[in-house]
Scaffold this motif. Structure first.
Motif, PDB file in Angstrom:
ATOM      1  N   ARG A 135       0.847  -1.190   0.000  1.00  0.00           N
ATOM      2  CA  ARG A 135       0.000   0.000   0.000  1.00  0.00           C
ATOM      3  C   ARG A 135       0.885   1.243   0.000  1.00  0.00           C
ATOM      4  O   ARG A 135       1.709   1.424   0.894  1.00  0.00           O
ATOM      5  N   LEU A 136       0.715   2.068  -0.991  1.00  0.00           N
ATOM      6  CA  LEU A 136       1.569   3.251  -1.139  1.00  0.00           C
ATOM      7  C   LEU A 136       0.780   4.528  -0.874  1.00  0.00           C
ATOM      8  O   LEU A 136       0.951   5.524  -1.544  1.00  0.00           O
ATOM      9  N   GLU A 137      -0.096   4.458   0.094  1.00  0.00           N
ATOM     10  CA  GLU A 137      -0.919   5.621   0.431  1.00  0.00           C
ATOM     11  C   GLU A 137      -0.743   5.927   1.909  1.00  0.00           C
ATOM     12  O   GLU A 137      -0.543   5.015   2.709  1.00  0.00           O
ATOM     13  N   PRO A 138      -0.868   7.199   2.284  1.00  0.00           N
ATOM     14  CA  PRO A 138      -0.805   7.513   3.713  1.00  0.00           C
ATOM     15  C   PRO A 138      -2.063   6.993   4.407  1.00  0.00           C
ATOM     16  O   PRO A 138      -3.107   6.827   3.785  1.00  0.00           O
ATOM     17  N   SER A 139      -1.943   6.755   5.688  1.00  0.00           N
ATOM     18  CA  SER A 139      -3.110   6.310   6.447  1.00  0.00           C
ATOM     19  C   SER A 139      -4.112   7.462   6.557  1.00  0.00           C
ATOM     20  O   SER A 139      -3.764   8.641   6.390  1.00  0.00           O
ATOM     21  N   ALA A 140      -5.350   7.122   6.846  1.00  0.00           N
ATOM     22  CA  ALA A 140      -6.392   8.142   7.007  1.00  0.00           C
ATOM     23  C   ALA A 140      -6.018   9.098   8.129  1.00  0.00           C
ATOM     24  O   ALA A 140      -6.243  10.309   8.038  1.00  0.00           O
TER      25      ALA A 140
END
Length: 77
Positions: A56-61
């Motif tokens: 996963r290459l997205e920042p956390s919420a």
């Protein structure tokens, strides 16, 4: 018998990412046909590459919310 060059883990990683020269690529392909240890190492590195590709290459919420909250606080100043 012609001598087959030994390859390092770095060589295999470069091979996996298509960063080897045409000559190196041919030599590594030849070595993979003959060397079961090299084949095993290659398969392991390829599996790791696949796992990295799925990472996963997205920042956390929570990170996104913190950034937005900080940006809002800066607008008030």
């Amino acid at each position: 018998l012609p001598m087959i060059k030994t390859f390092t883990q770095n060589d295999l990683i470069r091979f996996l990412y298509h960063e080897t020269s045409e000559h190196e690529t041919k030599e590594i392909n030849k070595a993979l046909l003959c060397d079961s240890e090299l084949q095993a190492q290659y398969k392991e590195l390829n599996a790791l590459r696949h796992e990295l590709d799925l990472a996963r290459l997205e920042p956390s919420a929570k990170s996104v919310q913190n950034i937005l909250q900080y940006a809002r606080s800066m607008q008030r100043k």
